[in-house]
Design an enzyme around this catalytic site. Sequence first.
Site, PDB file in Angstrom:
ATOM      1  N   SER A   1      49.828 -57.445 -26.686  1.00 23.98           N
ATOM      2  CA  SER A   1      50.251 -58.824 -26.944  1.00 23.98           C
ATOM      3  C   SER A   1      49.002 -59.683 -26.853  1.00 23.98           C
ATOM      4  O   SER A   1      48.033 -59.321 -26.170  1.00 23.98           O
ATOM      5  CB  SER A   1      51.279 -59.282 -25.910  1.00 23.98           C
ATOM      6  OG  SER A   1      51.425 -60.697 -25.919  1.00 23.98           O
TER       7      SER A   1
ATOM      8  N   THR B   1      46.737 -66.745 -29.804  1.00 25.28           N
ATOM      9  CA  THR B   1      47.331 -65.866 -30.812  1.00 25.28           C
ATOM     10  C   THR B   1      46.510 -65.847 -32.105  1.00 25.28           C
ATOM     11  O   THR B   1      46.332 -64.792 -32.725  1.00 25.28           O
ATOM     12  CB  THR B   1      48.776 -66.311 -31.113  1.00 25.28           C
ATOM     13  OG1 THR B   1      49.557 -66.174 -29.919  1.00 25.28           O
ATOM     14  CG2 THR B   1      49.395 -65.470 -32.216  1.00 25.28           C
TER      15      THR B   1
ATOM     16  N   ASN C   1      48.877 -62.036 -25.107  1.00 26.63           N
ATOM     17  CA  ASN C   1      48.849 -62.493 -23.727  1.00 26.63           C
ATOM     18  C   ASN C   1      48.175 -61.527 -22.769  1.00 26.63           C
ATOM     19  O   ASN C   1      47.948 -61.872 -21.605  1.00 26.63           O
ATOM     20  CB  ASN C   1      50.269 -62.788 -23.257  1.00 26.63           C
ATOM     21  CG  ASN C   1      50.931 -63.855 -24.100  1.00 26.63           C
ATOM     22  OD1 ASN C   1      50.258 -64.554 -24.868  1.00 26.63           O
ATOM     23  ND2 ASN C   1      52.241 -63.985 -23.987  1.00 26.63           N
TER      24      ASN C   1
ATOM     25  N   SER D   1       7.372 -91.927 -26.699  1.00 29.42           N
ATOM     26  CA  SER D   1       7.866 -93.217 -27.173  1.00 29.42           C
ATOM     27  C   SER D   1       7.437 -93.473 -28.605  1.00 29.42           C
ATOM     28  O   SER D   1       6.346 -93.083 -29.032  1.00 29.42           O
ATOM     29  CB  SER D   1       7.337 -94.347 -26.279  1.00 29.42           C
ATOM     30  OG  SER D   1       7.707 -95.609 -26.790  1.00 29.42           O
ATOM     31  N   SER D   2       8.304 -94.167 -29.321  1.00 26.12           N
ATOM     32  CA  SER D   2       7.977 -94.584 -30.682  1.00 26.12           C
ATOM     33  C   SER D   2       7.262 -95.924 -30.700  1.00 26.12           C
ATOM     34  O   SER D   2       6.778 -96.360 -31.739  1.00 26.12           O
ATOM     35  CB  SER D   2       9.257 -94.676 -31.514  1.00 26.12           C
ATOM     36  OG  SER D   2      10.123 -95.665 -30.960  1.00 26.12           O
TER      37      SER D   2
ATOM     38  N   LYS E   1       2.670 -92.729 -23.860  1.00 30.85           N
ATOM     39  CA  LYS E   1       3.750 -92.488 -22.902  1.00 30.85           C
ATOM     40  C   LYS E   1       4.274 -91.059 -23.053  1.00 30.85           C
ATOM     41  O   LYS E   1       4.552 -90.598 -24.156  1.00 30.85           O
ATOM     42  CB  LYS E   1       4.884 -93.479 -23.117  1.00 30.85           C
ATOM     43  CG  LYS E   1       5.890 -93.526 -21.977  1.00 30.85           C
ATOM     44  CD  LYS E   1       6.845 -94.709 -22.172  1.00 30.85           C
ATOM     45  CE  LYS E   1       7.702 -94.963 -20.949  1.00 30.85           C
ATOM     46  NZ  LYS E   1       8.686 -93.889 -20.747  1.00 30.85           N
TER      47      LYS E   1
END
Length: 474
Positions: free
Chosen positions: A143, A104, A145, A321-322, A327
């Site tokens: 409506s 609604t 609905n 990768s950090s 990698k």
Amino acid sequence: MTAGHRREHDLLGDRDIPADVYWGVHTLRASENFPITGTPISAYPHLINALAAVKEAAARANQDLGLLTAEKADAISAACREIREERLLHDQFVVDVIQGGAGTSTNMNANEVIANRALEILGHTKGDYRELHPNEDVNLSQSTNDVYPTAVNVATIIAVRELLDAMTILREAFAAKAEEFREILKMGRTQLQDAVPMTLGQEFSAYAVMLEEDECRLAEAVCLVHEINLGATAIGTGLNAPAGYAEAARRHLAAITGLPLVTAANLVEATQDCGAFVHLSGVLKRIAVKLSKSCNDLRLLSSGPRAGFAEINLPPVQAGSSIMPGKVNPVIPEVVNQVAFEVIGNDVTITMAAEAGQLQLNAFEPIILHSLSESITHLRAACVTLAERCVSGITANKETLRASVENSIGLVTALNPHIGYLAATEIAKEALASGRGVAELVLERGLLPADRLMALLRPEVIAGTGTATGTGAA
């Protein structure tokens, strides 16, 4: 009116609304009542466009039946076209996507925005509802609905079409790799153990066929969503909608959207039944499961680069990768896996929401919309991302693949019909114990002449490439 505000009235009393906004008191209360996700319905442009299409169709149907003046119908239609075609005022659709009330709040947000824009088109100020009213005019013969479910259906159809396009892009990317890799032999595996030889092209062809099958299933499933309940009004009896309205509204909506929409044969059933969404979600789950499986394979086949399978290389798209220099991770398949997990979870949500409906209405379509939209749009993005940023750039490690075939005892299965089961068994045992290659042992024992052995090990013979790459059906 107060400085910078206008006053609007509803069932609960008066509220001040910022003078420059197009939404009204019902939207204000809904925004206060449902601070759930922080995601407004404007995040779903297909839904906003669908709501505008439904409201325009309703206005034209009401005009046809003499319930709405041409002046009002034209103003409402013009406002709706601005929303649909120019994407104007989408930022005015501010209620949270998850809300109580069976949609609604979404319907009233649309009614208020369209009414206030139509008032401007007619030369009036926002909030001057004596001239054109959100409920009396924009929501006439309707409506929530029947408006909300119909808008959800229309939005879903458009979104699914975009997903199908994305699946085609991914399928064609896999098919292109299948052609590129058609003569590269490798070992097939069952239960992660060596099985029999195949080509890398066959492996990628299977991924393309899996997607093709799912495209067919999705196209079938979305057909059910073309059935709408517009004209049902509150519970399916058509109360407050004049005779002929349902068909007139459907006809206009079909013309506006270009979709072959049909009115449900039983509007009472259609207003409470969410079975089509459950079915569609099940197909989305199927797509997600198979797509995730394919991504699992890509991650496994590319594992390494030194201590894994290392049969294929995924294009490097970012550092992995950090802490570990050099990698590179399979981040694109990984993100697709995560989308698949989400879709599977959304399917559970949709199932429970559909089951929770009671009597003549399902009040939980907002969460169905939210979950279904997330599944469709995220799958679409995942397919395009996987195609463009991963599959199209995959390369084969031919030497690794060739060595795996030459050194695998699985090769002996292909030679079994030509040297006999007992001899093949002895060759397999010795190859496994000694680490020597099957072909080498076959030649050493004189079981086959070299030219005959080489002929039997050609890709088109050993992998059956003339018959094993056709389209599947499921």
